[in-house]
Design an enzyme around this catalytic site. Structure first.
Site, PDB file in Angstrom:
ATOM      1  N   GLY A 294       0.841  -1.373  -0.065  1.00 46.75           N
ATOM      2  CA  GLY A 294      -0.151  -0.082   0.005  1.00 46.75           C
ATOM      3  C   GLY A 294       0.788   1.290   0.069  1.00 46.75           C
TER       4      GLY A 294
ATOM      5  N   VAL B 119       1.206   5.157   1.494  1.00 47.07           N
ATOM      6  CA  VAL B 119       0.642   5.852   2.681  1.00 47.07           C
ATOM      7  C   VAL B 119       0.620   7.296   2.604  1.00 47.07           C
ATOM      8  CG1 VAL B 119       0.969   6.270   5.384  1.00 47.07           C
ATOM      9  CG2 VAL B 119       1.822   4.124   4.216  1.00 47.07           C
TER      10      VAL B 119
ATOM     11  N   LYS C 144      -3.732   4.848   4.549  1.00 46.55           N
ATOM     12  CA  LYS C 144      -2.977   3.928   3.630  1.00 46.55           C
ATOM     13  C   LYS C 144      -4.067   3.349   2.825  1.00 46.55           C
ATOM     14  CE  LYS C 144      -0.237  -0.181   4.412  1.00 46.55           C
ATOM     15  NZ  LYS C 144       0.564  -0.930   5.590  1.00 46.55           N
TER      16      LYS C 144
ATOM     17  N   ASP D  46       7.540  -8.329  10.754  1.00 43.71           N
ATOM     18  CA  ASP D  46       7.978  -7.237   9.833  1.00 43.71           C
ATOM     19  C   ASP D  46       8.980  -6.261  10.890  1.00 43.71           C
ATOM     20  OD1 ASP D  46       7.687  -5.394   6.927  1.00 43.71           O
ATOM     21  OD2 ASP D  46       9.356  -6.648   7.770  1.00 43.71           O
TER      22      ASP D  46
END
Lengths: 891, 184
Positions: free
Chosen positions: A104, A106, A123, A216
């Site tokens: 995505g 932002v 987002k 992550d």
């Protein structure tokens, strides 16, 4: 030859093109002139093609796969683009593009109708709705974030979709900088850094409590505001631990630098993976650098993470850090998830303890890693292939490029696969805790060799390397002495493959002594494996072959130590099958003794000639231990003790020379345990206890290092057995019983997990001793139960190989134990008479069975002195029962 | 997917259909996600989908060399369909204009036209005259296979081949295609 000026044949054009392409300038012009002559059409056709080919050489577009072209075209056309600056998204006005992530983009935005003009972050999924994967992940992120509310996690405020149906998330706008930049700008002190880190831990821990794994964690996802508060972002690839399909890397687009070993290798990802990433983060926060660095690109980095030792803090920052802090970070960075901190909270706690000056829970690794030995850049390609399941996206080298490396010439590839196989494997063999990685990697390398072998049959060198490759795999799969998993049958097939190759090669060049030596070794290995899977007769044959070849080699080269050791080895291995009672054997004890003595003599000489050699000492220790076992079997106790003590002392010495070595730890543990058991029998109790305790300590240490290692656990169980018998000798029946049961627990669990495996000797031993213990303490039911288990195991063993003397003998003993239990029952005065008669009849029956079995052994000549004394006592026992029955009948 | 692969190798023709369907849908999915990512970040190099799909197979280390080659064959053939399909849809949106490809990596030469649709059409023509060369293009260009893999696949489908042949075919075929495209 000049053609007529007609339409040229396509095949001719192609042919001439290829010829002309090989040459250039003058030569090309001449060639064309010669072949085309007056045929202008022909010439022009070829020239056009040549020109096109020239242009193609320098063109990126024509040298990339179609997908690149198509993706670029798509991008150019702006498909899947989404709104730009100033656009209105539902109620929000987009101000500035902040960045783009895995799925995505932002934006910084504000509410169009809000008087306060509060800033938010929006987002938007890119690719529109055409990409179901991104969509799914997006929805999941929304779901995950909606459930998380924490001061250090960027909050989800709203969600919606645009007019075209494009979904978006509205999040708290975090005005801050990335944490790595924040630290670079300020260089705060240690306390401040740890403080900051612990707050991040708080956020991650909170997520974990809500069953969310972030997956992550990296500086890019952590911002620090002006107040110095950290904020965790981008749960874009976070995963709910809801038990649905296993988290595999195929799903996640992660950055390699912060990925955990299990993420790299395609294993299960859990909260421990986040712990690992936090470890990397802490390292970077403290030193400004990451614990793994590789110049070989992402694939080299992947290798490093999966296999190599992380840099210490001190190394990274070129200054000193407390050992405790180092240890804490190391613990978070362990390769095995279960050895890291159990939770992020624990991690944070340990840091708090450290800061407060309290002792920390993290313990350092005592091994010395031989990191330098296996860092080689060129292994990158092979290892990457081996670590199947890797899918690195951002910044990754295209697999296209990786294949180009593999397209190198035949020999290069082979050298790569081969040297990698040997050096890497040997270096890693001694490192505890890496069994799975090793197995994966070696298997891949041999696949390579396999493929090459198919392409170049008949190549002697390749054949030898291939055979050795199979040996290595087999070794991993089932060898007793190296760290390995217990798949013995698989190992056998690999050893047999190696043997077949070597037989073929030997037939072609019988004069090649090295080949012959390898062949002898192969016979030994196959023989040993056959024995281990219960096929004793076949094993004996192969082992005699090995001996014959080895003797011939020593005759040919009497001064060569390798040949002599090979001979010693083949003597010893054959002797093992003939009469070593700790494995299935043929019962020829005198034969075995003679061979062990020969082997021992050779090795003693070899070690004396080369006292610094660790290997030769180790082999000498093995010889001693084998001798000791055999001497026990034929009941020469003093001799057995002496040999066993020599072996244990050597093992202790070897371990002193190299503390961290898993194999040596295990060796010393086994040797001390065997000595302890022996000393028990000779009533030297204090020394027995000392040796036993030492052995136990070593077993537990080793088993902790590599939980996947079946052999290690078996040996812990054996250690428990030994401890049990020591306790029994010291009349601590309770303690003894506990130890035996502990051993049984481990081994029964293993048996349940691997039902196809042959039964383990340790299990039978444990039941045997437990039965004796029960008989001693009067627990007859317990004794019977244990003895019945023994019989079950013996039945399985005898079915696999009816010549199994050990199983037969044990059967006899177990039968006697049951008889003894029944007899004890029958002797209890308070029991009803009928009952007592029944018990005594049973007892007699069982004794008779025992007698039958042991008598059979005596007739066959496989009766060992230990069993002989059992046999002697049986007629008396039977008579006793008869007398008692007579009394009861008459009363 | 692996089990279909194995079944088919074992001679089960029905498995081929299943395999085909699954591979096709997986590749399409991968292609879609690659396109999506690339649209936002044009410097991102798409990986070879066939290889990426191969790596995603469970038990990939169990697959023998023969099965792997068959898999590559099947998958590479499909890549052509998928990419051409995608290109058709795309050009339906923007009226079939050949789009110039600007290379982002500095220093490279100016626009060179490589439109997947045009290559596809030209390739059909090439196949009539030089079938083996066309096959090589299909495997290398569309499928993203390496030279060695191309050799393997050709052999496995009964065509004599070698690294040298494939390389020569590859050079010639591209030149031919380039000319054919630019002629129109």
């Amino acid at each position: 030859m000049p053609l007529k000026p007609t339409e040229p044949l396509a095949a001719d054009i192609e042919e001439l093109f290829q010829l002309a392409w090989e040459v250039s300038g003058e030569a090309r012009a001449r060639l064309l002139a010669l072949r085309c002559g007056e045929n202008v059409i022909f010439r022009r056709a070829v020239e056009e093609l040549l020109a096109a080919a020239e242009e193609i050489e320098h063109s990126e577009a024509w040298n990339q796969p179609a997908i690149v072209a198509e993706a670029a075209s798509t991008a150019r056309q702006g498909i899947g683009m989404h709104p730009g600056v100033g656009a209105t998204l539902d109620r929000y006005k987009l101000l500035e593009r902040l960045g783009s992530g895995g799925m995505g983009v932002v934006w910084k935005a504000t509410r169009a109708d809000d008087a306060y003009s509060k800033l938010v972050a929006i987002k938007v999924i890119h690719g529109g709705l055409s990409d179901p994967t991104s969509l799914r992940r997006f929805m999941q992120e929304r779901q995950i974030l909606a459930g998380l509310e924490h001061p250090h996690i960027a909050r989800l405020l709203d969600g919606g979709s645009t007019a075209d149906g494009l979904p978006f998330l509205v999040m708290e706008y975090v005005d801050g900088v990335r944490i790595d930049e924040y630290l670079k700008g300020r260089t705060p002190d240690l306390a401040r850094v740890l403080d900051l880190f612990r707050r991040i831990c708080g956020a991650v821990s909170y997520a974990h409590r809500n069953l969310v794994v972030h997956r992550d964690l990296k500086p890019g996802n952590i911002l620090v505001t002006a107040d110095g508060e950290p904020k965790l972002l981008d749960f874009g690839i976070a995963k709910l631990l809801d038990g649905s399909e296993g988290t595999r890397t195929g799903d996640a687009a992660m950055t390699a630098e912060y990925a955990s070993p299990e993420q790299i290798c395609g294993g299960q990802i859990t909260t421990a993976s986040d712990t690992y990433s936090l470890g990397v983060l802490l390292h970077e926060m403290l030193t400004g650098r990451r614990p793994y660095r590789s110049e070989a690109g992402p694939l080299g980095l992947a290798q490093a993470i999966a296999v190599e030792v992380p840099q210490t803090l001190g190394r990274s920052a070129a200054r000193y850090f407390d050992a405790e802090l180092e240890t804490i970070v190391q613990k978070a960075l362990r390769k095995e998830p279960e050895r890291r901190y159990g939770s992020v909270d624990e991690f944070s706690e340990d840091l708090r303890r450290y800061q407060g000056g309290y002792p920390v829970t993290a313990r350092p690794d005592t091994r010395r890693y031989r990191a330098r030995k296996f860092v080689r850049r060129h292994r990158g390609a092979v290892v990457a292939t081996a670590l199947a399941g890797v899918s690195l996206v951002a910044g990754s080298a295209a697999i296209w490029r990786q294949e180009r490396i593999a397209e190198r010439r035949f020999d290069d590839v082979r050298k790569l696969a081969n040297s990698y196989l040997f050096e890497f494997h040997d270096a890693i063999k001694d490192l505890p805790g890496t069994t799975r990685a090793r197995q994966l990697v070696v298997k891949r390398a041999v696949e390579f060799l396999d493929k090459l072998a198919a392409e170049r049959a008949g190549n002697v060198d390749l054949g030898r390397e291939l055979a050795t490759g199979y040996d290595k795999i087999a070794e991993i799969q089932g060898s007793e002495n190296a760290a390995s998993l217990g798949d013995q049958r698989g190992a056998l097939s690999y050893y047999q493959r190696a043997l077949a190759i070597r037989q073929a090669l030997h037939a072609v060049s019988p004069g090649n002594l090295e080949l012959a030596q390898e062949l002898s070794f192969s016979y030994s290995e196959v023989g040993w494996q056959l024995a281990y899977t219960g096929q004793l007769a076949a094993a004996g044959k192969d082992l005699r072959e090995a001996v014959a070849i080895s003797e011939g080699l020593v005759k040919a080269r009497p001064a060569d130590p390798r040949m002599r050791e090979a001979l010693a080895n083949s003597y010893s291995t054959l002797a093992d099958i003939l009469g070593n009672s700790s494995n299935q054997n043929l019962g020829d004890f005198q034969g075995a003794l003679a061979l062990y003595r020969k082997s021992f003599a050779i090795r003693q000489k070899l070690s004396a000639e080369d006292p610094g050699s660790r290997e030769k000492l180790a082999l000498l220790s093995v010889s001693n231990s084998r001798l000791s076992q055999l001497l026990q079997t034929i009941d020469d106790k003093p001799g057995a003790v002496a040999a066993s003590r020599r072996s244990a002392d050597i093992q202790d010495e070897l371990l002193r020379r190299e503390e961290g070595n898993a194999e040596l730890q295990r060796g010393a543990a086994v040797a001390n345990r065997n000595l302890a058991l022996l000393l028990l029998k000779t009533e030297a109790l204090p020394e027995a206890r000392e040796r036993g305790d030492r052995a136990m300590g070593l077993f537990e240490r080793v088993s902790g290092d590599d939980p996947g290692n079946i052999q290690a656990r078996v040996q812990v169980a054996d250690g428990y057995n030994a401890q049990g018998s020591i306790r029994a000798a010291l009349d601590d029946n309770l303690g003894a019983g506990n130890f035996y049961r502990a051993a049984i627990g481990i081994l029964e669990a293993l048996a349940a997990a691997h039902p196809a495996d042959p039964p383990r000797p340790g299990l039978r031993t444990a039941y045997n001793w437990l039965a004796e213990l029960h008989l001693k303490t009067g627990d007859t039911a317990g004794a019977i139960h244990a003895a019945q288990r023994e019989l079950a195991i013996d039945a399985v063993l005898l079915q696999a190989d009816e010549k199994n003397a050990g199983a037969e003998r044990n059967q006899g003993v177990a039968l006697r134990q049951i008889g003894q239990a029944h007899e004890a029952n029958g002797m209890v005065l308070s029991t009803a008479r009928e009952r007592r008669i029944g018990e005594l009849r049973d007892a007699r029956g069982w004794y008779e069975k025992s007698l039958a079995v042991l008598q059979k052994q005596k007739n066959k000549g496989t009766l060992i002195p230990l069993a002989a004394s059992e046999l002697e006592k049986l007629p008396g026992a039977i008579r006793r029962c008869g007398d008692a029955l007579a009394v009861l009948a008459g009363a | 997917m692996t089990k279909y692969l194995r079944a088919w190798r074992g001679g089960d023709e029905g498995a081929l259909e299943q395999l085909t369907t699954q591979v096709y849908s997986e590749l399409r999915r991968l292609a879609a996600s690659v396109m999506a990512k690339h649209s936002v970040n044009p410097t991102l190099q798409p990986t070879s989908l066939v290889h990426e799909l191969y790596l995603q197979l469970p038990d990939v280390q169990e697959i023998d060399w023969q099965s792997r080659t068959h898999f590559l064959n099947v998958a590479a053939k499909m890549m052509r369909n998928i990419l051409v399909d995608h290109a058709r849809k795309r050009s339906a949106l923007k009226r079939g204009v050949v789009v110039a490809l600007e290379t982002d990596v500095g220093g490279s030469d100016r626009a060179l036209e490589v439109d997947v649709l045009l290559v596809d059409q030209a390739l059909d023509q090439l196949a009539l005259i030089h079938p083996r060369h066309a096959r090589v293009v299909e495997l290398r260009f569309f499928g993203g296979l390496t030279v060695q893999e191309t050799v393997d696949v050709l052999k496995v489908t009964g065509v004599e081949s070698s690294v040298r042949t494939v390389e020569r075919d590859w050079t010639f075929a591209r030149a031919w295609l380039k000319n054919a495209i630019e002629a129109n």
